[in-house]
Design a protein around this motif. Structure first.
Motif, short mmCIF file in Angstrom:
data_model
loop_
_atom_site.label_atom_id
_atom_site.label_comp_id
_atom_site.label_asym_id
_atom_site.label_seq_id
_atom_site.Cartn_x
_atom_site.Cartn_y
_atom_site.Cartn_z
N GLU A 1 -38.91 -31.93 27.72
CA GLU A 1 -38.99 -31.37 28.48
C GLU A 1 -39.93 -31.83 29.05
O GLU A 1 -40.97 -32.04 29.15
CB GLU A 1 -39.06 -29.68 27.94
CG GLU A 1 -38.87 -29.35 29.18
CD GLU A 1 -39.78 -26.93 29.57
OE1 GLU A 1 -39.51 -26.39 30.52
OE2 GLU A 1 -40.01 -26.55 28.31
N ALA B 1 -34.50 -37.62 32.03
CA ALA B 1 -34.11 -36.33 31.50
C ALA B 1 -33.96 -35.58 32.58
O ALA B 1 -32.65 -35.13 33.15
CB ALA B 1 -34.37 -36.22 30.59
N MET B 2 -35.10 -35.22 33.63
CA MET B 2 -35.55 -34.59 34.38
C MET B 2 -34.47 -34.65 35.17
O MET B 2 -33.45 -34.09 36.24
CB MET B 2 -36.23 -34.73 34.77
CG MET B 2 -36.99 -33.44 35.89
SD MET B 2 -38.79 -33.01 36.34
CE MET B 2 -39.22 -34.92 37.58
N ASN C 1 -31.27 -34.15 34.37
CA ASN C 1 -30.44 -32.71 35.03
C ASN C 1 -30.52 -32.18 36.60
O ASN C 1 -29.66 -31.25 37.32
CB ASN C 1 -31.65 -32.08 34.64
CG ASN C 1 -31.59 -31.97 32.97
OD1 ASN C 1 -30.52 -32.27 32.42
ND2 ASN C 1 -32.66 -31.87 32.34
N GLN C 2 -31.05 -33.40 37.18
CA GLN C 2 -31.06 -32.53 38.29
C GLN C 2 -29.66 -32.91 39.18
O GLN C 2 -29.68 -32.32 40.50
CB GLN C 2 -32.14 -33.80 39.46
CG GLN C 2 -32.41 -33.04 40.32
CD GLN C 2 -32.89 -31.30 41.03
OE1 GLN C 2 -33.85 -30.78 40.15
NE2 GLN C 2 -32.07 -30.37 42.17
N GLY D 1 -26.71 -33.38 37.22
CA GLY D 1 -26.12 -32.34 36.26
C GLY D 1 -25.01 -33.46 36.02
O GLY D 1 -23.95 -33.15 35.11
N VAL E 1 -27.85 -35.52 29.08
CA VAL E 1 -28.98 -36.37 28.37
C VAL E 1 -28.90 -37.49 27.55
O VAL E 1 -29.65 -37.90 27.72
CB VAL E 1 -29.91 -35.02 28.62
CG1 VAL E 1 -31.22 -35.75 27.91
CG2 VAL E 1 -30.40 -34.21 29.89
#
Length: 438
Positions: free
Chosen positions: A132, A364-365, A368-369, A371, A374
């Motif tokens: 994370e 990964a961040m 995710n931002q 869509g 990952v």
């Protein structure tokens, strides 16, 4: 008949020789003893791993004391709060500016070349478990150390920088007692720089071990369908490091960028072999001060900050990787999505630690931002090690460019040293280095 004394090899030549020997040794073992458990256990994971790890550890050993001592020295010499604020705004502004440039060019290149092709790659059974990534609020909150000693033991660079700046600022404002403490830190700084010189003597051997292990473990089949992605990222990294930075250096300082590139070869080779901006920091500081003529009060502020927040190479990877993964999965990105990628990746680069491989965690961040899945990271993880080495070299180049530009603007750049091609060149023997007077 006069016998001319043979000129000792310089550090750059020794490192290049070590890289070549390491790669050749690794490839020979790989071809002569494929999938050999003895080679893997006793040479790859044994001898080479031990030598390479010792080299990396010897560099990392210096990072925390070097950053803290150098930054305290630099800050306590800036008795005017306005000058400290001016340095900070110039440095951070330059880093953010170059990161946005890097991302914009990377995204444009990926959109035009289209390295991702869903017909070439199966997206089934892709697995990548990402750690994370910290949120922006956590990054901001964690800047202030609750325990400075704990920050040092954990190597939390942002917290160390903040504490060192506050500590140095306090020294500068307690009068005569502060001058005595400042002199102590100046002496400690000389000691730590001498240790850097000694550790540099290990570089050719450590680099040889790292390259040999890489040649033994990196599979050529990992390129496969991501060869275009690899080439796009590589070309953009080289473009940013060899074109964008020199142009900015010439534009903002008027200095000779070719001389800068020649003087930075040692640092770039260190960065390439270690894939860590933090591990390379002692070498970057030594070269920037003694080869480029940047005053310590500037380099001790700009370079540690750059090793923490200036990750243009990582930003280029994230920009191209985001577009690549979107293309592979057949997902259309809008102009708004691209804008969000630039903003998110810029902020992610600030929170990216200068250690190998961490760019994938921050990617990964970014995914995710906007869509994107990952799991797509699994496509590029095989070639990321090589790209990580190149982008680290780009990152440290950007740090040094910033140091030179800021120093020139503050009148703290020794132009005689910068224009002297032999200034600070390491060509002395180990014995001469050890016994050279302070």
């Amino acid at each position: 008949m006069n016998k001319t004394k043979s000129k000792p090899l310089g550090l750059t030549a020794k490192i290049l020789l070590g890289m070549a020997i390491g790669i050749i040794f690794g490839l020979l073992l790989r071809n002569m003893f494929p999938a050999n458990e003895i080679v893997k256990e006793y040479i790859t994971d044994g001898f080479l791993h031990v030598i390479g790890t010792i080299f990396i550890s010897s560099l990392k050993m210096l990072v925390v004391p070097l950053v803290f001592i150098s930054l305290v020295c630099g800050t306590c010499s800036l008795s005017e709060p306005s000058k400290l604020g001016r340095l900070g705004s110039k440095t951070i502004g330059f880093y953010l500016f170059t990161t946005v440039i890097a991302l914009s060019f990377a995204i444009m290149a990926a959109v035009v070349i289209q390295p991702g092709n869903a017909s070439l790659t199966s997206t089934e059974n892709l697995q990548y478990v990402a750690k994370e990534a910290p949120s922006l609020s956590e990054v901001i909150i964690n800047i202030i150390p609750t325990n400075p000693i704990e920050a040092m033991t954990q190597g939390n660079m942002l917290q160390i920088i903040i504490f060192a700046v506050i500590f140095g600022f306090a020294i500068a404002h307690i009068g005569e007692r502060g001058k005595r403490v400042a002199q102590l830190f100046d002496d400690l700084n000389e000691v730590i720089m001498r240790v850097v010189t000694l550790v540099m003597q290990l570089a050719p051997y450590g680099v040889a071990a790292l390259m040999a292990k890489l040649a033994l473990t990196l599979g050529l089949d990992t390129f496969g369908s991501v060869i275009k992605y690899f080439l796009v990222v590589l070309v953009m990294l080289l473009f940013h490091g060899l074109v964008v930075y020199p142009v900015l250096l010439k534009l903002f300082s008027g200095l000779n960028p070719l001389l800068f590139i020649r003087k930075m070869r040692d640092v770039q080779l260190f960065a390439f072999s270690t894939a860590s901006s933090n591990a390379t920091l002692p070498i970057t500081m030594e070269a920037t001060e003694h080869r480029l003529g940047v005053d310590n009060k500037i380099s001790s502020f700009v370079l540690p900050l750059g090793a923490t927040i200036n990750m243009d190479g990582t930003a280029i990877m994230q920009g191209v990787a985001t577009v690549f993964i979107a293309q592979v999965f057949g997902i259309e990105l809008t102009i708004t999505d691209y804008f969000m990628v630039v903003i998110t990746a810029t902020l992610a680069s600030i929170g990216t630690a200068g250690v190998p491989g961490v760019g994938l965690i921050m990617l990964a961040m970014v995914l995710n931002q906007v869509g994107l899945p990952v799991e797509g990271i699994a496509l590029i993880i095989g070639v990321d090690r090589l790209l990580d080495m190149v982008r680290t070299a780009v990152n440290v180049t950007g740090d040094s460019v910033a140091a030179v530009i800021v120093a020139k603007s503050e009148g703290e750049l020794n132009l005689d040293i910068y224009n002297d091609s032999q200034a600070g060149k390491v060509a002395l023997s180990f014995d001469e280095q050890v016994h050279r007077p302070l």
